[in-house]
Enzyme design. Sequence first.
Site, PDB file in Angstrom:
ATOM      1  CB  CYS A 133      -0.890   0.040   1.243  1.00 11.54           C
ATOM      2  SG  CYS A 133      -2.259  -1.101   1.194  1.00 11.54           S
ATOM      3  CD  GLN A 134       1.525   5.950  -3.787  1.00  8.90           C
ATOM      4  OE1 GLN A 134       0.368   5.917  -4.226  1.00  8.90           O
ATOM      5  NE2 GLN A 134       2.516   6.519  -4.430  1.00  8.90           N
TER       6      GLN A 134
END
Length: 147
Positions: free
Chosen positions: A55-56
């Site tokens: 996940c960014q």
Amino acid sequence: MNHQNTIAAIEKEIVAEFSLFDSWDDKYEYIIDLGKRLPPLELQHKIDENRVKGCQSAVWLVAEYRDGHIFYKADSDSVIVKGLISMLIRVLSGQSADDIIQANLDFIREIGMTTHLAQTRSNGLLAMVRQMKSFALAYKLKNAATT
């Protein structure tokens, strides 16, 4: 969380809720609102070990096994991502490991999320689903080993 409803029934509810909105601006607002309603995760769980890889945004996810069901808690530093994880928690929390592992989560496609999320968010959503299913598999294997 209501763990008496099946995953399919909860998915159907979410699809019906999203059908009430005409525009994606409204849908994004709804997702953000869902995220705001997600209870904050306790600080002791906001550690690297609980971060969802891929996940960014920062997403912390924890799971607990009680009475044959798995319960999730999560938080994120992104309001949209927090809304996305709140939908996944709504669908999967309180379900059995087998049901979570086998869930297709068609509601994500049915509400149009797969075509309206940026590639990085889409990858993050998949990472969250993968992590939730990994927890379910781990609890299933642990439970099988102790019985």
